[in-house]
Design a protein around this motif. Structure first.
Motif, PDB file in Angstrom:
ATOM      1  N   ALA A  57      19.832 -39.685   1.929  1.00  0.00           N
ATOM      2  CA  ALA A  57      20.694 -38.667   1.313  1.00  0.00           C
ATOM      3  C   ALA A  57      21.309 -39.128   0.000  1.00  0.00           C
ATOM      4  O   ALA A  57      21.755 -38.302  -0.804  1.00  0.00           O
ATOM      5  CB  ALA A  57      21.801 -38.256   2.283  1.00  0.00           C
ATOM      6  N   GLN A  58      21.329 -40.442  -0.240  1.00  0.00           N
ATOM      7  CA  GLN A  58      21.992 -40.960  -1.434  1.00  0.00           C
ATOM      8  C   GLN A  58      21.026 -41.399  -2.536  1.00  0.00           C
ATOM      9  O   GLN A  58      21.465 -41.806  -3.608  1.00  0.00           O
ATOM     10  CB  GLN A  58      22.871 -42.171  -1.073  1.00  0.00           C
TER      11      GLN A  58
ATOM     12  N   THR B 155      23.681 -41.005  10.625  1.00  0.00           N
ATOM     13  CA  THR B 155      23.361 -40.080   9.521  1.00  0.00           C
ATOM     14  C   THR B 155      22.595 -38.859  10.010  1.00  0.00           C
ATOM     15  O   THR B 155      21.639 -38.413   9.371  1.00  0.00           O
ATOM     16  CB  THR B 155      22.560 -40.817   8.426  1.00  0.00           C
TER      17      THR B 155
ATOM     18  N   GLU C  44      23.360 -35.875   9.849  1.00  0.00           N
ATOM     19  CA  GLU C  44      23.471 -34.739   8.943  1.00  0.00           C
ATOM     20  C   GLU C  44      22.306 -34.667   7.959  1.00  0.00           C
ATOM     21  O   GLU C  44      22.023 -33.605   7.397  1.00  0.00           O
ATOM     22  CB  GLU C  44      24.803 -34.788   8.186  1.00  0.00           C
ATOM     23  N   SER C  45      21.612 -35.776   7.747  1.00  0.00           N
ATOM     24  CA  SER C  45      20.463 -35.768   6.831  1.00  0.00           C
ATOM     25  C   SER C  45      19.141 -35.784   7.585  1.00  0.00           C
ATOM     26  O   SER C  45      18.121 -36.203   7.047  1.00  0.00           O
ATOM     27  CB  SER C  45      20.539 -36.969   5.880  1.00  0.00           C
TER      28      SER C  45
ATOM     29  N   ARG D 121      16.883 -33.579   8.431  1.00  0.00           N
ATOM     30  CA  ARG D 121      15.734 -32.901   7.836  1.00  0.00           C
ATOM     31  C   ARG D 121      15.150 -33.722   6.684  1.00  0.00           C
ATOM     32  O   ARG D 121      13.928 -33.873   6.566  1.00  0.00           O
ATOM     33  CB  ARG D 121      16.146 -31.511   7.351  1.00  0.00           C
ATOM     34  N   ALA D 122      16.012 -34.271   5.833  1.00  0.00           N
ATOM     35  CA  ALA D 122      15.537 -35.091   4.718  1.00  0.00           C
ATOM     36  C   ALA D 122      14.898 -36.385   5.230  1.00  0.00           C
ATOM     37  O   ALA D 122      13.895 -36.852   4.680  1.00  0.00           O
ATOM     38  CB  ALA D 122      16.688 -35.408   3.763  1.00  0.00           C
ATOM     39  N   GLN D 123      15.465 -36.959   6.287  1.00  0.00           N
ATOM     40  CA  GLN D 123      14.880 -38.165   6.864  1.00  0.00           C
ATOM     41  C   GLN D 123      13.467 -37.894   7.368  1.00  0.00           C
ATOM     42  O   GLN D 123      12.559 -38.724   7.205  1.00  0.00           O
ATOM     43  CB  GLN D 123      15.738 -38.667   8.018  1.00  0.00           C
TER      44      GLN D 123
END
Length: 272
Positions: free
Chosen positions: A73-74, A105, A107-108, A110-112
């Motif tokens: 995410a970062q 983490t 919350e991320s 989908r991105a993971q």
């Protein structure tokens, strides 16, 4: 020490500040304990030059790179072509660590998952093993690895394996490897040791994840590659082998999975 069985720390983080200014001593300590090779892992691609420099400066050290799931995410999303380009280096031996971490983490998530699939594509294209971090994400991890493997085979190690029996079985069914870290040596890890005991011995690696997760008798202190030997001694007990036999089997396993490291002929060698 010629009578000390040789083993490999298949996963550590030598670029972390914990080891700053001490790498020569850390690597010498490892050699005394029989740890003659180690794979240092880059967790953010912008740090790859620094991690690469460590591998270039120290013959026993190899490296891998990826975007750690907790960093997805970062940081900019990795690209398959970017990873493939990095993999041209002769001491670059794996794609990772990537994976899913829903403990810290979620919350991320989908991105993971997107990042994980990108790294799988790079592992498939390069032929280098995927190095997986999985925490509190067993169902999604099993699903994605299975889906992707159907699209095209790739090799993989479940680094620092501490998940459940179902994910262990799925990974093994796909032909993957499980890596024992210091967690497997903790007194309260009897269920994890039982999972390892039911795995084929030819799919087991050992690691430290240094500077984290030091095994007894160093628990609570900074971990280092030399301490791989403590985890390997526990592994020998789990599989009912003497230490030399277990060490030899894990060496064979490492060489089978990390073929580029196995083929390394020393400084100046060409890629395998």
């Amino acid at each position: 020490m010629p009578d000390t069985p040789e083993i490999t720390d298949s996963h550590c983080h030598l670029d972390f500040p914990d080891f700053e200014g001490e790498l020569d001593r850390i690597i010498a300590n490892a050699a005394k304990a029989g740890v003659t090779r180690m794979v240092t892992i880059c967790t953010r691609l912008e740090q790859e030059p620094a991690v690469r420099a460590i591998a270039e400066a120290h013959d026993p050290v190899f490296y891998a790179a990826a975007t750690h799931p907790m960093s997805v995410a970062q940081t900019p999303m990795a690209r398959t072509d970017q990873l493939v380009a990095l993999a041209r280096h002769p001491k670059f031996v794996g794609i990772g660590e990537t994976g899913l971490d829903y403990h810290y983490t979620a919350e991320s998530a989908r991105a993971q998952q997107e990042s994980l699939r990108i790294h799988i594509a790079a592992a498939r294209e390069t032929g280098l093993p995927l190095i997986i971090h999985s925490r509190d994400a067993d169902d999604d991890m099993a699903r994605i690895l299975t889906e992707e493997h159907r699209e095209g085979a790739f090799s993989c190690v479940m680094h620092c394996f501490s998940s459940g029996e179902a994910l262990a079985r799925r990974a093994l069914d796909l032909g993957f490897y499980l890596s024992m870290s210091g967690i497997a040596a903790f007194p309260r890890s009897s269920e994890l040791r039982a999972i390892f005991s039911r795995a084929p011995i030819d799919r087991i690696l050992v690691e430290t994840d240094a500077p984290y997760l030091a095994p007894p008798p160093h628990r609570g202190k900074r971990n280092e590659p030399a301490f791989t030997a403590h985890t390997a001694k526990v592994g020998a007990e789990v599989f009912g082998l003497d230490y030399a036999d277990f060490a030899a089997r894990t060496q064979e396993n490492f060489d089978r999975l990390f073929t580029r490291a196995a083929a390394w002929q020393g400084k100046g060698a060409a890629p395998a």
